[in-house]
Design a protein around this motif. Sequence first.
Motif, mmCIF file in Angstrom:
data_model
loop_
_atom_site.group_PDB
_atom_site.id
_atom_site.type_symbol
_atom_site.label_atom_id
_atom_site.label_comp_id
_atom_site.label_asym_id
_atom_site.label_seq_id
_atom_site.Cartn_x
_atom_site.Cartn_y
_atom_site.Cartn_z
ATOM 1 N N VAL A 59 -5.467 11.460 9.369
ATOM 2 C CA VAL A 59 -6.016 10.436 8.473
ATOM 3 C C VAL A 59 -5.365 10.561 7.094
ATOM 4 O O VAL A 59 -4.987 9.561 6.478
ATOM 5 C CB VAL A 59 -7.555 10.552 8.372
ATOM 6 N N LEU A 60 -5.219 11.801 6.618
ATOM 7 C CA LEU A 60 -4.567 12.016 5.326
ATOM 8 C C LEU A 60 -3.132 11.522 5.350
ATOM 9 O O LEU A 60 -2.671 10.895 4.386
ATOM 10 C CB LEU A 60 -4.612 13.500 4.946
ATOM 11 N N GLU A 61 -2.420 11.775 6.437
ATOM 12 C CA GLU A 61 -1.035 11.307 6.551
ATOM 13 C C GLU A 61 -0.972 9.783 6.587
ATOM 14 O O GLU A 61 -0.090 9.183 5.959
ATOM 15 C CB GLU A 61 -0.372 11.894 7.790
ATOM 16 N N ASP A 62 -1.901 9.156 7.303
ATOM 17 C CA ASP A 62 -1.929 7.685 7.341
ATOM 18 C C ASP A 62 -2.175 7.113 5.950
ATOM 19 O O ASP A 62 -1.541 6.134 5.550
ATOM 20 C CB ASP A 62 -3.011 7.192 8.308
ATOM 21 N N ARG A 63 -3.095 7.722 5.208
ATOM 22 C CA ARG A 63 -3.364 7.266 3.838
ATOM 23 C C ARG A 63 -2.124 7.433 2.963
ATOM 24 O O ARG A 63 -1.815 6.573 2.137
ATOM 25 C CB ARG A 63 -4.531 8.049 3.238
ATOM 26 N N ALA A 64 -1.423 8.547 3.139
ATOM 27 C CA ALA A 64 -0.212 8.790 2.349
ATOM 28 C C ALA A 64 0.871 7.775 2.704
ATOM 29 O O ALA A 64 1.579 7.283 1.816
ATOM 30 C CB ALA A 64 0.283 10.219 2.571
ATOM 31 N N ARG A 65 1.020 7.453 3.990
ATOM 32 C CA ARG A 65 2.010 6.446 4.400
ATOM 33 C C ARG A 65 1.700 5.086 3.774
ATOM 34 O O ARG A 65 2.593 4.382 3.307
ATOM 35 C CB ARG A 65 2.050 6.310 5.931
ATOM 36 N N THR A 66 0.420 4.731 3.783
ATOM 37 C CA THR A 66 0.004 3.461 3.187
ATOM 38 C C THR A 66 0.270 3.456 1.695
ATOM 39 O O THR A 66 0.805 2.484 1.138
ATOM 40 C CB THR A 66 -1.488 3.196 3.471
ATOM 41 N N MET A 67 -0.106 4.540 1.004
ATOM 42 C CA MET A 67 0.127 4.651 -0.439
ATOM 43 C C MET A 67 1.612 4.547 -0.748
ATOM 44 O O MET A 67 2.026 3.840 -1.659
ATOM 45 C CB MET A 67 -0.430 5.981 -0.963
ATOM 46 N N LEU A 68 2.434 5.228 0.045
ATOM 47 C CA LEU A 68 3.873 5.228 -0.189
ATOM 48 C C LEU A 68 4.457 3.836 0.035
ATOM 49 O O LEU A 68 5.233 3.333 -0.792
ATOM 50 C CB LEU A 68 4.543 6.267 0.708
ATOM 51 N N ALA A 69 4.076 3.199 1.114
ATOM 52 C CA ALA A 69 4.571 1.846 1.397
ATOM 53 C C ALA A 69 4.134 0.867 0.312
ATOM 54 O O ALA A 69 4.930 0.037 -0.153
ATOM 55 C CB ALA A 69 4.076 1.376 2.767
ATOM 56 N N ASP A 70 2.870 0.958 -0.112
ATOM 57 C CA ASP A 70 2.378 0.085 -1.181
ATOM 58 C C ASP A 70 3.113 0.353 -2.491
ATOM 59 O O ASP A 70 3.455 -0.575 -3.220
ATOM 60 C CB ASP A 70 0.872 0.289 -1.402
ATOM 61 N N SER A 71 3.352 1.628 -2.790
ATOM 62 C CA SER A 71 4.047 1.994 -4.029
ATOM 63 C C SER A 71 5.464 1.434 -4.048
ATOM 64 O O SER A 71 5.910 0.878 -5.065
ATOM 65 C CB SER A 71 4.082 3.515 -4.196
ATOM 66 N N VAL A 72 6.179 1.579 -2.942
ATOM 67 C CA VAL A 72 7.550 1.067 -2.862
ATOM 68 C C VAL A 72 7.554 -0.458 -2.979
ATOM 69 O O VAL A 72 8.317 -1.035 -3.759
ATOM 70 C CB VAL A 72 8.250 1.543 -1.565
ATOM 71 N N ARG A 73 6.684 -1.114 -2.225
ATOM 72 C CA ARG A 73 6.635 -2.581 -2.255
ATOM 73 C C ARG A 73 6.249 -3.098 -3.645
ATOM 74 O O ARG A 73 6.897 -3.989 -4.180
ATOM 75 C CB ARG A 73 5.642 -3.097 -1.216
ATOM 76 N N ASP A 74 5.195 -2.530 -4.228
ATOM 77 C CA ASP A 74 4.707 -3.024 -5.515
ATOM 78 C C ASP A 74 5.671 -2.721 -6.663
ATOM 79 O O ASP A 74 5.736 -3.459 -7.638
ATOM 80 C CB ASP A 74 3.334 -2.424 -5.836
ATOM 81 N N THR A 75 6.419 -1.615 -6.556
ATOM 82 C CA THR A 75 7.324 -1.212 -7.628
ATOM 83 C C THR A 75 8.706 -1.832 -7.485
ATOM 84 O O THR A 75 9.314 -2.247 -8.471
ATOM 85 C CB THR A 75 7.447 0.325 -7.667
ATOM 86 N N LEU A 76 9.197 -1.914 -6.244
ATOM 87 C CA LEU A 76 10.589 -2.335 -6.021
ATOM 88 C C LEU A 76 10.736 -3.662 -5.286
ATOM 89 O O LEU A 76 11.841 -4.205 -5.219
ATOM 90 C CB LEU A 76 11.332 -1.251 -5.239
ATOM 91 N N GLY A 77 9.665 -4.170 -4.717
ATOM 92 C CA GLY A 77 9.727 -5.425 -3.988
ATOM 93 C C GLY A 77 9.824 -5.229 -2.489
ATOM 94 O O GLY A 77 10.086 -4.120 -1.998
ATOM 95 N N ASP A 78 9.621 -6.316 -1.777
ATOM 96 C CA ASP A 78 9.595 -6.276 -0.309
ATOM 97 C C ASP A 78 10.941 -5.929 0.319
ATOM 98 O O ASP A 78 10.997 -5.435 1.431
ATOM 99 C CB ASP A 78 9.131 -7.628 0.250
ATOM 100 N N GLU A 79 12.021 -6.219 -0.382
ATOM 101 C CA GLU A 79 13.358 -6.030 0.187
ATOM 102 C C GLU A 79 13.969 -4.661 -0.130
ATOM 103 O O GLU A 79 15.128 -4.417 0.194
ATOM 104 C CB GLU A 79 14.287 -7.138 -0.320
#
Length: 145
Positions: A59-79
């Motif tokens: 569960v902790l790893e899933d939360r970290a994956r979500t946080m990381l994906a959201d951070s990359v998308r929100d900071t750098l964009g979808d592409e």
Amino acid sequence: MDAKPVVVGVDGGPDSLKALAWAADYASTVGAPVIAIAAVETPAVVGPYAMAGWVDPEVLEDRARTMLADSVRDTLGDEAQVEQTVIRGHPAEAIVTASQDARLVVVGSRGWGGFRGLLMGSVSQHVVSHAHSPVVVLPRHSEDA
């Protein structure tokens, strides 16, 4: 083009998002790939009350994956072309290990934990002292403190 990546530690906090943006910008100027790392430290819990606060490491790893994906998308964009890696272990050790094959490591000066007002957090201090590659620590601006 240098095949060695720019490694950046991401914990979802404002300093790590600034580090992520800086790392991506730098990597684009030198033609290097970016690896964003989030670490999940599973606390050792023992005794009769261990189950009360226990969270499944998956569960902790899933939360970290979500946080990381959201951070990359929100900071750098979808592409954004960023390799996203979640590692079990202490964040500082995960980043130091990744630095063995890195062109550069980028971290923010402060993470989510610790004490306000310190110049650098424990993770960034450890990375600066033990990394196998050059390290950039992005300062927190006074208006952000």
